[in-house]
Design a protein around this motif. Structure first.
Motif, PDB file in Angstrom:
ATOM      1  N   LYS A   2       0.833  -1.199   0.000  1.00  0.00           N
ATOM      2  CA  LYS A   2       0.000   0.000   0.000  1.00  0.00           C
ATOM      3  C   LYS A   2       0.875   1.260   0.000  1.00  0.00           C
ATOM      4  CE  LYS A   2      -3.459   2.355   2.779  1.00  0.00           C
ATOM      5  NZ  LYS A   2      -4.221   2.330   4.023  1.00  0.00           N
ATOM      6  N   ASN A   3       1.917   1.281   0.836  1.00  0.00           N
ATOM      7  CA  ASN A   3       2.807   2.437   0.889  1.00  0.00           C
ATOM      8  C   ASN A   3       3.550   2.622  -0.427  1.00  0.00           C
ATOM      9  OD1 ASN A   3       2.106   3.057   3.488  1.00  0.00           O
ATOM     10  ND2 ASN A   3       3.797   1.927   4.400  1.00  0.00           N
ATOM     11  N   TYR A   4       3.983   1.538  -1.030  1.00  0.00           N
ATOM     12  CA  TYR A   4       4.694   1.604  -2.307  1.00  0.00           C
ATOM     13  C   TYR A   4       3.794   2.203  -3.383  1.00  0.00           C
ATOM     14  CZ  TYR A   4       6.907   0.120  -6.639  1.00  0.00           C
ATOM     15  OH  TYR A   4       7.462   0.102  -7.891  1.00  0.00           O
ATOM     16  N   ASN A   5       2.569   1.728  -3.476  1.00  0.00           N
ATOM     17  CA  ASN A   5       1.654   2.233  -4.500  1.00  0.00           C
ATOM     18  C   ASN A   5       1.333   3.704  -4.299  1.00  0.00           C
ATOM     19  OD1 ASN A   5       1.495  -0.176  -5.897  1.00  0.00           O
ATOM     20  ND2 ASN A   5      -0.241  -0.922  -4.703  1.00  0.00           N
ATOM     21  N   SER A   6       1.148   4.130  -3.060  1.00  0.00           N
ATOM     22  CA  SER A   6       0.868   5.544  -2.811  1.00  0.00           C
ATOM     23  C   SER A   6       2.088   6.404  -3.137  1.00  0.00           C
ATOM     24  CB  SER A   6       0.418   5.769  -1.373  1.00  0.00           C
ATOM     25  OG  SER A   6       1.466   5.470  -0.473  1.00  0.00           O
ATOM     26  N   TYR A   7       3.278   5.875  -2.895  1.00  0.00           N
ATOM     27  CA  TYR A   7       4.515   6.593  -3.231  1.00  0.00           C
ATOM     28  C   TYR A   7       4.658   6.738  -4.742  1.00  0.00           C
ATOM     29  CZ  TYR A   7       9.480   7.589  -3.730  1.00  0.00           C
ATOM     30  OH  TYR A   7      10.678   8.157  -4.082  1.00  0.00           O
ATOM     31  N   ILE A   8       4.400   5.666  -5.468  1.00  0.00           N
ATOM     32  CA  ILE A   8       4.531   5.683  -6.924  1.00  0.00           C
ATOM     33  C   ILE A   8       3.511   6.620  -7.564  1.00  0.00           C
ATOM     34  CG2 ILE A   8       4.283   4.253  -9.012  1.00  0.00           C
ATOM     35  CD1 ILE A   8       6.899   3.849  -7.522  1.00  0.00           C
ATOM     36  N   ASN A   9       2.345   6.740  -6.967  1.00  0.00           N
ATOM     37  CA  ASN A   9       1.299   7.588  -7.538  1.00  0.00           C
ATOM     38  C   ASN A   9       1.579   9.073  -7.374  1.00  0.00           C
ATOM     39  OD1 ASN A   9      -0.211   5.447  -8.485  1.00  0.00           O
ATOM     40  ND2 ASN A   9      -1.345   5.232  -6.573  1.00  0.00           N
ATOM     41  N   ASN A  10       2.463   9.453  -6.476  1.00  0.00           N
ATOM     42  CA  ASN A  10       2.805  10.860  -6.273  1.00  0.00           C
ATOM     43  C   ASN A  10       3.718  11.348  -7.391  1.00  0.00           C
ATOM     44  OD1 ASN A  10       1.375  11.075  -3.889  1.00  0.00           O
ATOM     45  ND2 ASN A  10       3.112  10.478  -2.640  1.00  0.00           N
ATOM     46  N   ASP A  11       3.526  12.582  -7.789  1.00  0.00           N
ATOM     47  CA  ASP A  11       4.402  13.205  -8.780  1.00  0.00           C
ATOM     48  C   ASP A  11       5.481  13.987  -8.048  1.00  0.00           C
ATOM     49  OD1 ASP A  11       2.994  12.282 -10.983  1.00  0.00           O
ATOM     50  OD2 ASP A  11       1.640  14.006 -10.979  1.00  0.00           O
ATOM     51  N   TYR A  12       6.719  13.698  -8.376  1.00  0.00           N
ATOM     52  CA  TYR A  12       7.833  14.390  -7.761  1.00  0.00           C
ATOM     53  C   TYR A  12       8.614  15.121  -8.836  1.00  0.00           C
ATOM     54  CZ  TYR A  12       6.817  11.573  -3.687  1.00  0.00           C
ATOM     55  OH  TYR A  12       6.198  11.002  -2.621  1.00  0.00           O
TER      56      TYR A  12
END
Length: 89
Positions: A2-12
């Motif tokens: 869950k944490n990985y997917n939320s991290y990947i979905n963020n635009d940096y």
């Protein structure tokens, strides 16, 4: 997961190197530790500080920005029809 997917979905956005106030000479630090025959983590703080270098471009960039943001400069830029760092309007 869950944490990985939320991290990947963020635009940096990438970090501009001129925004970094300091650099660490990792190659020099590693070589120094190897010459002493110890790991980097076992070096003292004062030994590690020898490999931290101030980013000179960071200061110059900050000074240049601050010199542009004065009432006189803003007034003259508006009167001339120019934008700071842009082409003529």
């Amino acid at each position: 997961m869950k944490n990985y997917n939320s991290y990947i979905n963020n635009d940096y956005s990438p970090i501009d190197i001129n925004q970094l106030p300091y650099f660490v000479d990792m190659k020099g630090l590693r070589n120094y530790a190897q010459e002493k025959g110890v790991s980097i983590f076992s070096l003292t703080e004062s030994e590690k500080r020898k490999f931290i270098k101030q980013n000179i471009l960071h200061e110059k960039n900050l000074d240049n920005i601050m010199s542009l943001v004065t009432p006189d400069n803003i007034h003259s830029e508006v009167q001339c029809g120019h934008l700071i760092g842009k082409e003529e309007i």
